[in-house]
Write a protein that holds these residues in place. Structure first.
Motif, PDB file in Angstrom:
ATOM      1  N   MET A  95      19.391  51.557  61.304  1.00  0.00           N
ATOM      2  CA  MET A  95      19.285  50.433  60.512  1.00  0.00           C
ATOM      3  C   MET A  95      19.615  49.460  58.714  1.00  0.00           C
ATOM      4  O   MET A  95      19.339  48.128  58.978  1.00  0.00           O
ATOM      5  CB  MET A  95      17.440  51.421  59.916  1.00  0.00           C
ATOM      6  CG  MET A  95      17.107  49.776  59.639  1.00  0.00           C
ATOM      7  SD  MET A  95      16.822  48.742  61.168  1.00  0.00           S
ATOM      8  CE  MET A  95      15.407  49.927  62.348  1.00  0.00           C
ATOM      9  N   VAL A  96      20.265  50.461  58.508  1.00  0.00           N
ATOM     10  CA  VAL A  96      21.168  49.556  56.963  1.00  0.00           C
ATOM     11  C   VAL A  96      22.140  48.546  57.894  1.00  0.00           C
ATOM     12  O   VAL A  96      22.258  47.296  56.953  1.00  0.00           O
ATOM     13  CB  VAL A  96      21.947  50.987  56.728  1.00  0.00           C
ATOM     14  CG1 VAL A  96      22.765  50.125  55.044  1.00  0.00           C
ATOM     15  CG2 VAL A  96      21.019  51.494  55.219  1.00  0.00           C
ATOM     16  N   VAL A  97      23.094  49.319  58.140  1.00  0.00           N
ATOM     17  CA  VAL A  97      23.720  48.480  58.419  1.00  0.00           C
ATOM     18  C   VAL A  97      23.527  47.343  59.947  1.00  0.00           C
ATOM     19  O   VAL A  97      23.879  45.861  59.856  1.00  0.00           O
ATOM     20  CB  VAL A  97      24.993  49.047  59.831  1.00  0.00           C
ATOM     21  CG1 VAL A  97      25.514  50.229  58.871  1.00  0.00           C
ATOM     22  CG2 VAL A  97      24.566  49.316  61.039  1.00  0.00           C
ATOM     23  N   THR A  98      22.167  47.478  60.865  1.00  0.00           N
ATOM     24  CA  THR A  98      21.588  46.070  61.022  1.00  0.00           C
ATOM     25  C   THR A  98      20.684  45.468  60.338  1.00  0.00           C
ATOM     26  O   THR A  98      21.374  44.042  60.635  1.00  0.00           O
ATOM     27  CB  THR A  98      20.572  46.995  62.099  1.00  0.00           C
ATOM     28  OG1 THR A  98      21.054  48.277  63.181  1.00  0.00           O
ATOM     29  CG2 THR A  98      19.975  45.629  62.791  1.00  0.00           C
ATOM     30  N   PHE A  99      20.601  45.227  59.019  1.00  0.00           N
ATOM     31  CA  PHE A  99      19.757  44.513  58.297  1.00  0.00           C
ATOM     32  C   PHE A  99      21.077  43.381  57.467  1.00  0.00           C
ATOM     33  O   PHE A  99      20.905  42.871  57.174  1.00  0.00           O
ATOM     34  CB  PHE A  99      18.714  45.409  56.908  1.00  0.00           C
ATOM     35  CG  PHE A  99      17.377  45.183  57.405  1.00  0.00           C
ATOM     36  CD1 PHE A  99      17.732  45.658  58.586  1.00  0.00           C
ATOM     37  CD2 PHE A  99      16.599  45.035  56.886  1.00  0.00           C
ATOM     38  CE1 PHE A  99      15.431  46.063  59.588  1.00  0.00           C
ATOM     39  CE2 PHE A  99      15.319  44.872  56.821  1.00  0.00           C
ATOM     40  CZ  PHE A  99      14.872  45.366  57.825  1.00  0.00           C
ATOM     41  N   SER A 100      22.202  44.533  57.452  1.00  0.00           N
ATOM     42  CA  SER A 100      23.262  44.256  57.115  1.00  0.00           C
ATOM     43  C   SER A 100      23.574  42.849  57.617  1.00  0.00           C
ATOM     44  O   SER A 100      24.800  42.094  57.643  1.00  0.00           O
ATOM     45  CB  SER A 100      24.289  44.548  56.933  1.00  0.00           C
ATOM     46  OG  SER A 100      24.528  45.763  56.177  1.00  0.00           O
TER      47      SER A 100
END
Length: 341
Positions: free
Chosen positions: A109-114
């Protein structure tokens, strides 16, 4: 009569050990407040809280370190409790909270929000917490839900979810240099990202779960004998499995969201405490919580001291400690095999 005396003596010994471990935890808290780029005497830390007076530069330094210390205390205890519950759920003393998909879900989810500049400005806590919760929900559904299912199926389900999510994370990171720059620091693990107000708010979130955790000890003790024996003794396996999974997930997800995916603590703390108090979860859970807090606070002290006045991220120190533990276990096993042969 003799058995009752032995049980009473063992309970007294464990109670004394728990009090000693609590005192060691308080000492670690004081060391965490005292150590850093500017070391302070422990007497100043004691005076700061005992006299409740803020009159000098040292008091300002202590105030700045409070958030880091509280974060380490909460994250270490949460990871250790989650590890102990996961080991009880899977009936495997070498299980780790990461098998639930918490770390992989948070990272995904962290890399998706990026990818979204507007969402990237938000604190990483919320996407990490949401991703960890979603990954564990998938784990629960694929692992059999509330139906009776084997521990082997749960382990294989967690391994498959972790493999898929980490493959997604690695592909995104390798294809997008901007995402890699923002992700590589979070994935190592650090205690310096949270403010004191954020840590206190997380404490209010975790408190109901922390209060529920000791209630699972007796049921996990019975579950260790197997599902058939637990059912015969009147344990509702579905309810115990669901409660344990929810509590372990909330603890691990909150800890990962606060400090990133920190390795070793969730595995090592309950494993080390099991050597002291055995597999009785009524004692193993509180012992593990205090041991996890001590281990993470000490690792953070080492991270700030080893290259002072600079510092390294605490996740590197915990990973190094984990490697040392594996080396010691392998050495001990090799020595045991030599003696046996």
């Amino acid at each position: 009569m003799l058995n009752a005396e032995l049980i009473k003596r063992r309970r007294r010994r464990r109670s004394i050990g728990l009090i000693l471990l609590l005192l060691i935890t308080l000492l670690c808290v004081m060391l965490s407040l005292a150590m850093g780029s500017k070391p302070l005497p422990l007497s100043d830390v004691w005076r700061h809280y005992w006299l409740a007076q803020e009159t000098g530069y040292n008091d300002l330094v202590i105030n700045l370190r409070e958030s880091r210390t509280l974060t380490g205390l909460l994250v270490g205890a949460a990871l250790a409790l989650s590890g102990a519950l996961t080991q009880g759920l899977l009936r495997n003393p070498l299980a780790d909270p990461g098998i639930l998909g918490v770390n992989a879900g948070a990272a995904a989810m962290v890399v998706t929000f990026s990818f979204f500049p507007l969402l990237e400005a938000l604190p990483r806590f919320w996407p990490a917490l949401g991703g960890a919760a979603l990954a564990t929900l998938v784990f629960f559904m694929l692992g059999g839900g509330q139906r009776h299912t084997s521990a082997a199926r749960l382990v294989l389900t967690g391994a498959a979810i972790n493999a898929c999510l980490f493959a997604y994370v690695q592909s995104v990171v390798l294809l997008n240099a901007r995402v890699m720059d923002s992700y590589r620091f979070w994935t190592i693990g650090s205690l310096s990202e949270q403010s004191l107000s954020q840590s206190l708010s997380m404490l209010s979130w975790m408190m109901p779960v922390l209060l529920l955790t000791p209630l699972l000890g007796s049921s996990l003790n019975v579950l260790a004998f197997g599902e058939a024996s637990a059912s015969a003794l009147g344990v509702n396996i579905r309810r115990v499995r669901l409660q344990t999974l929810i509590v372990a997930t909330v603890l691990a997800a909150t800890a990962t969201a606060m400090a990133g995916p920190i390795a070793f603590i969730g595995l090592a703390a309950p494993h080390l405490m099991r050597a002291l108090v055995g597999s009785d979860f009524r004692w193993l859970l509180p012992y593990s919580a205090l041991a996890g807090a001590c281990l993470l606070l000490l690792a953070d002290i080492v991270a700030r001291w080893i290259v002072a006045p600079a510092e390294i991220m605490v996740g590197i120190v915990t990973a190094s400690l984990g490697g040392m533990l594996l080396w010691l276990v392998a050495k001990r096993s090799r020595r045991f095999n030599d003696v046996a042969s």
